[in-house]
Design an enzyme around this catalytic site. Sequence first.
Site: not given
Length: 315
Positions: A144-146, A243
């Site tokens: 998953i994204d930072r 997003r």
Amino acid sequence: MSEIRTQVQFVDIDEDMAGQRIDNFLRNQLKDIPKSMIYRIVRKGEVRVNKKRIKAEYKLKAGDLVRIPPVTVEKKEEDVAPSTKLNKVAELEHMIIYEDDHMLILNKPSGTAVHGGSGLKFGAIEALRALRPQARFLELVHRIDRDTSGILLVAKKRSALRHLQAQFREKTVKKFYFALVMGQWKSSCKVVNAPLLKNEVNSIVRVNPNGKPSETRFKILEKFEQATLIQASPITGRTHQIRVHTQYTGHPIAWDDRYGDRRFDAYTGQLGLDRLFLHAANIKFQHPSNDEWMEINAPMESKLEKVLVGLRKAN
């Protein structure tokens, strides 16, 4: 300068270790040793399988006996984890929300990358390995994204990794995210089907007819005067998918530094928000050992809850 020394090791390969390349196996066994050193000892014939020299691409078989030679390497002082990094590692221990012999599940904090790279020497997986130095196997099942918080699956056995990743490939895993988006999300907008194309230079993702097919399903959880709390379920797993799909509909996520809206960020910032409001809250999958369905929930951090309280008061 400090020095790292390892002892000679003999490892019997079982069914769970079988199938992986010897270089990947050695990188797990010799976590503090540089990759260049690992390839060197393989190339020089110091690593033996069943008393024979092997190449880096050799795939281990059940019953193999691997000899790992002693290794000595100098470690620069700046590479030694400072106390602040050690504190972050310790904090991560409290973020483990499920663990058994096959896997563990982390409620990853926002701002922590899942792994080191791109200028980052330390990520969630490196921190977990530091927490569990005796663990023979710890690997990310997915990413998953930072800046996204929430559920992150980590396999503790190779068989579990294969089983869980197969579920992701077959799209049987159900993932649900909470996101705070700008404006009034329309109840009629339940699915976004829009192909996504990643710019390999700046890593920005855009909706583009030449992109990869991408689908996200949405559900309204709560409406506010200037924002909507939604549930997002990605059917495909593209980079930045939720997003970009929310931005594409005209409702970017709060505090998204790539795809967001500055005025909306300023508004939510007054309520105490200072991070991306995207949280991997729920996951459903089959346990890798018995195929029983599991459902895991990861609570949002108090900072996000306080923002929602502020929005309710503003209503």
